[in-house]
Design a protein around this motif. Structure first.
Motif, PDB file in Angstrom:
ATOM      1  N   ILE A  27       0.864  -1.181   0.000  1.00 44.94           N
ATOM      2  CA  ILE A  27       0.000   0.000   0.000  1.00 44.94           C
ATOM      3  C   ILE A  27       0.897   1.227   0.000  1.00 44.94           C
ATOM      4  N   VAL A  28       0.774   2.027  -1.045  1.00 48.07           N
ATOM      5  CA  VAL A  28       1.542   3.268  -1.147  1.00 48.07           C
ATOM      6  C   VAL A  28       0.616   4.424  -0.784  1.00 48.07           C
ATOM      7  N   MET A  29       1.064   5.251   0.149  1.00 47.23           N
ATOM      8  CA  MET A  29       0.317   6.424   0.588  1.00 47.23           C
ATOM      9  C   MET A  29       1.124   7.680   0.293  1.00 47.23           C
ATOM     10  N   GLU A  30       0.430   8.707  -0.134  1.00 48.92           N
ATOM     11  CA  GLU A  30       1.064  10.009  -0.309  1.00 48.92           C
ATOM     12  C   GLU A  30       0.265  11.033   0.468  1.00 48.92           C
ATOM     13  N   PHE A  31       0.960  11.851   1.253  1.00 54.17           N
ATOM     14  CA  PHE A  31       0.299  12.762   2.176  1.00 54.17           C
ATOM     15  C   PHE A  31       0.384  14.201   1.689  1.00 54.17           C
ATOM     16  N   GLY A  32      -0.728  14.908   1.860  1.00 53.69           N
ATOM     17  CA  GLY A  32      -0.780  16.321   1.536  1.00 53.69           C
ATOM     18  C   GLY A  32      -0.932  17.145   2.794  1.00 53.69           C
ATOM     19  N   GLU A  33      -1.799  18.125   2.731  1.00 49.28           N
ATOM     20  CA  GLU A  33      -1.954  19.084   3.825  1.00 49.28           C
ATOM     21  C   GLU A  33      -2.452  18.410   5.102  1.00 49.28           C
ATOM     22  N   ILE A  34      -1.894  18.825   6.216  1.00 48.77           N
ATOM     23  CA  ILE A  34      -2.329  18.377   7.538  1.00 48.77           C
ATOM     24  C   ILE A  34      -3.133  19.508   8.166  1.00 48.77           C
ATOM     25  N   THR A  35      -4.324  19.189   8.641  1.00 52.71           N
ATOM     26  CA  THR A  35      -5.222  20.211   9.163  1.00 52.71           C
ATOM     27  C   THR A  35      -5.765  19.804  10.521  1.00 52.71           C
ATOM     28  N   ASP A  36      -6.094  20.810  11.322  1.00 52.05           N
ATOM     29  CA  ASP A  36      -6.805  20.546  12.557  1.00 52.05           C
ATOM     30  C   ASP A  36      -8.221  20.113  12.227  1.00 52.05           C
ATOM     31  N   ALA A  37      -8.879  19.476  13.192  1.00 49.65           N
ATOM     32  CA  ALA A  37     -10.201  18.913  12.948  1.00 49.65           C
ATOM     33  C   ALA A  37     -11.161  19.953  12.395  1.00 49.65           C
ATOM     34  N   GLY A  38     -11.144  21.142  12.926  1.00 52.39           N
ATOM     35  CA  GLY A  38     -12.087  22.162  12.501  1.00 52.39           C
ATOM     36  C   GLY A  38     -11.798  22.716  11.127  1.00 52.39           C
ATOM     37  N   ASP A  39     -10.568  22.466  10.614  1.00 51.55           N
ATOM     38  CA  ASP A  39     -10.187  23.012   9.317  1.00 51.55           C
ATOM     39  C   ASP A  39     -10.205  21.978   8.205  1.00 51.55           C
ATOM     40  N   ALA A  40     -10.439  20.710   8.557  1.00 58.86           N
ATOM     41  CA  ALA A  40     -10.341  19.645   7.564  1.00 58.86           C
ATOM     42  C   ALA A  40     -11.368  19.805   6.461  1.00 58.86           C
ATOM     43  N   ALA A  41     -12.580  20.188   6.814  1.00 61.98           N
ATOM     44  CA  ALA A  41     -13.618  20.338   5.786  1.00 61.98           C
ATOM     45  C   ALA A  41     -13.253  21.435   4.808  1.00 61.98           C
ATOM     46  N   ALA A  42     -12.714  22.534   5.313  1.00 61.20           N
ATOM     47  CA  ALA A  42     -12.340  23.637   4.437  1.00 61.20           C
ATOM     48  C   ALA A  42     -11.249  23.211   3.469  1.00 61.20           C
ATOM     49  N   ALA A  43     -10.329  22.384   3.931  1.00 58.61           N
ATOM     50  CA  ALA A  43      -9.215  21.965   3.081  1.00 58.61           C
ATOM     51  C   ALA A  43      -9.679  21.107   1.920  1.00 58.61           C
ATOM     52  N   THR A  44     -10.762  20.392   2.063  1.00 60.46           N
ATOM     53  CA  THR A  44     -11.245  19.490   1.024  1.00 60.46           C
ATOM     54  C   THR A  44     -12.443  20.038   0.284  1.00 60.46           C
ATOM     55  N   GLY A  45     -12.924  21.244   0.628  1.00 63.96           N
ATOM     56  CA  GLY A  45     -14.087  21.800  -0.036  1.00 63.96           C
ATOM     57  C   GLY A  45     -15.395  21.180   0.418  1.00 63.96           C
ATOM     58  N   GLU A  46     -15.377  20.463   1.520  1.00 65.53           N
ATOM     59  CA  GLU A  46     -16.594  19.832   2.021  1.00 65.53           C
ATOM     60  C   GLU A  46     -17.452  20.856   2.752  1.00 65.53           C
ATOM     61  N   PRO A  47     -18.730  20.511   2.991  1.00 59.97           N
ATOM     62  CA  PRO A  47     -19.570  21.395   3.792  1.00 59.97           C
ATOM     63  C   PRO A  47     -18.941  21.658   5.155  1.00 59.97           C
ATOM     64  N   GLY A  48     -19.282  22.792   5.735  1.00 59.31           N
ATOM     65  CA  GLY A  48     -18.745  23.154   7.035  1.00 59.31           C
ATOM     66  C   GLY A  48     -19.291  22.284   8.155  1.00 59.31           C
ATOM     67  N   THR A  49     -18.993  22.663   9.369  1.00 62.24           N
ATOM     68  CA  THR A  49     -19.390  21.878  10.535  1.00 62.24           C
ATOM     69  C   THR A  49     -20.248  22.723  11.469  1.00 62.24           C
ATOM     70  N   LEU A  50     -20.922  22.044  12.384  1.00 59.59           N
ATOM     71  CA  LEU A  50     -21.725  22.699  13.402  1.00 59.59           C
ATOM     72  C   LEU A  50     -21.154  22.389  14.773  1.00 59.59           C
ATOM     73  N   LYS A  51     -21.299  23.317  15.693  1.00 59.31           N
ATOM     74  CA  LYS A  51     -20.905  23.078  17.075  1.00 59.31           C
ATOM     75  C   LYS A  51     -22.023  22.338  17.802  1.00 59.31           C
ATOM     76  N   SER A  52     -21.678  21.733  18.919  1.00 63.32           N
ATOM     77  CA  SER A  52     -22.661  20.925  19.649  1.00 63.32           C
ATOM     78  C   SER A  52     -23.865  21.736  20.098  1.00 63.32           C
ATOM     79  N   ASP A  53     -23.646  23.028  20.414  1.00 60.73           N
ATOM     80  CA  ASP A  53     -24.775  23.841  20.868  1.00 60.73           C
ATOM     81  C   ASP A  53     -25.657  24.321  19.708  1.00 60.73           C
ATOM     82  N   GLU A  54     -25.269  23.975  18.481  1.00 62.43           N
ATOM     83  CA  GLU A  54     -26.094  24.296  17.321  1.00 62.43           C
ATOM     84  C   GLU A  54     -26.956  23.112  16.887  1.00 62.43           C
ATOM     85  N   LEU A  55     -26.851  21.996  17.602  1.00 64.81           N
ATOM     86  CA  LEU A  55     -27.592  20.789  17.258  1.00 64.81           C
ATOM     87  C   LEU A  55     -28.793  20.605  18.170  1.00 64.81           C
TER      88      LEU A  55
END
Length: 347
Positions: free
Chosen positions: A167-195
């Motif tokens: 298995i060959v892996m190639e790594f790109g950007e490393i992001t904090d949990a809250g920034d991971a969605a932004a790095a991949t263009g995915e929808p944003g996230t909600l905080k627990s008090d918004e649920l």
């Protein structure tokens, strides 16, 4: 086991994310930063490749590649800090059969959370020493990746349980949990008090033929399959509570609390309630039994989804890995607590 980690459709992704399906077990060595990494070996260090990882990568070194234990070698050095627990790393992968060098799977880059509790041991060992720009090779016996799953149930062709995997892996950007969605263009996230804390809205009676559901004061459901009730042979979905919030659209990030049981035994199969917190995922990255149950529903709704293994379900291999029968039918009750639309990426 986390929901999104069990329902990935591709064989390698399933093995990557299904905790407990592999044994791992290589020795460790330290990298330049002092991080305790999986040790290199003659098999992994012999790997040479050409092309783009996750797209058209080819194994150009001699075969067979044979490993009696998991090994990890760096093919190209990265730079910057080593990924930390809880961060995500953009990862592309290619899986080869070590016996003949054939490419079994090419997986384009996606952000993977580096969490020991949420990854199979072999995958965690491959990812936990990652640096941006690094390319690594893992060499491992078949069983260290796919456990006791028979080769014919992996969806991969021309592989046996006696083969080693590369298995060959190639790594790109490393992001904090809250920034991971932004790095991949995915929808944003909600905080627990918004649920929402549980489903809320108009209660609806499910059609005949569905299991019964009783809900505790905190919203946690108990699912009971009446004696003698015959399991369906196709996906069946019904609404138990009609919410009045935003409608879940294809590709949205949706937050749910859910419980799943096996129809035949009543045994719990998977549950966010048991873990003590809701989970989130994209509707397009889950099994059909969840995607069809969620898209078109409104936040606040509670939905019951009866899911045969081969009709929108986890599949026989995953069920058998968990000690169930390959043709078992699953019953899930899901509370929809929040959603972020696909056209609302993280800032």
């Amino acid at each position: 086991m986390k929901l999104t980690r069990a329902i990935a459709p591709a064989a390698l992704v399933g093995a990557l994310l299904l905790v407990g399906c592999s044994s791992g077990g290589g020795s460790a060595s330290a990298d330049a930063s002092g991080t305790d990494c999986l040790a290199s070996g003659s098999a992994s260090s012999s790997v040479k490749v050409s092309g783009s990882v996750g797209e058209d990568l080819e194994l150009t070194s001699d075969t067979p590649v044979e490993a009696d234990k998991m090994q990890r070698s760096v093919l190209e050095e990265g730079e910057g800090d080593v990924v930390e627990e809880g961060q995500s790393v953009l990862t592309s992968m290619t899986l080869f059969n070590g016996a003949d060098g054939s490419a079994l799977q090419q997986l384009p880059a996606s952000a993977i959370p580096v969490e020991k509790s949420g990854l199979a041991e072999w995958a965690y060992d491959g990812l936990r020493c990652a640096t941006a720009g690094e390319q690594i090779a893992l060499a491992a016996p078949y069983a260290d990746v796919f456990g006791e799953t028979p080769p014919e149930q992996t969806g991969l062709e021309n592989i046996t349980a006696d083969d080693s995997l590369v298995i060959v892996m190639e790594f790109g950007e490393i992001t904090d949990a809250g920034d991971a969605a932004a790095a991949t263009g995915e929808p944003g996230t909600l905080k627990s008090d918004e649920l929402l804390s549980k489903a809320e809205g108009k209660k609806v009676t499910a059609p005949d033929g569905f299991p019964t559901v009783k809900v505790a004061e905190d919203g946690e459901p108990t699912i009971t399959v009446p004696d003698g009730l015959e399991a369906p042979d196709k996906l069946e979905i019904a609404t138990l509570v009609e919410g009045d919030g935003e409608e879940v659209q294809p590709g949205d990030r949706v937050y749910v609390n859910y419980r799943g049981v096996i129809w035949r035994t009543g045994e719990e199969f998977d549950s966010s309630w048991s873990r003590g917190e809701p989970t989130d995922f994209l509707t397009t990255q889950v099994i059909g039994g969840f995607q069809k149950a969620l898209e078109g529903q409104k936040v606040g709704s509670q939905v019951i989804s009866v899911v045969p293994a081969e009709d929108g379900g986890y599949g026989a291999a995953t069920l058998e890995q968990q000690g169930h029968q390959g043709d078992d039918v699953m019953v899930f009750v899901l509370d929809i607590l929040g959603t972020v639309h696909a056209d609302a990426p993280a800032e």
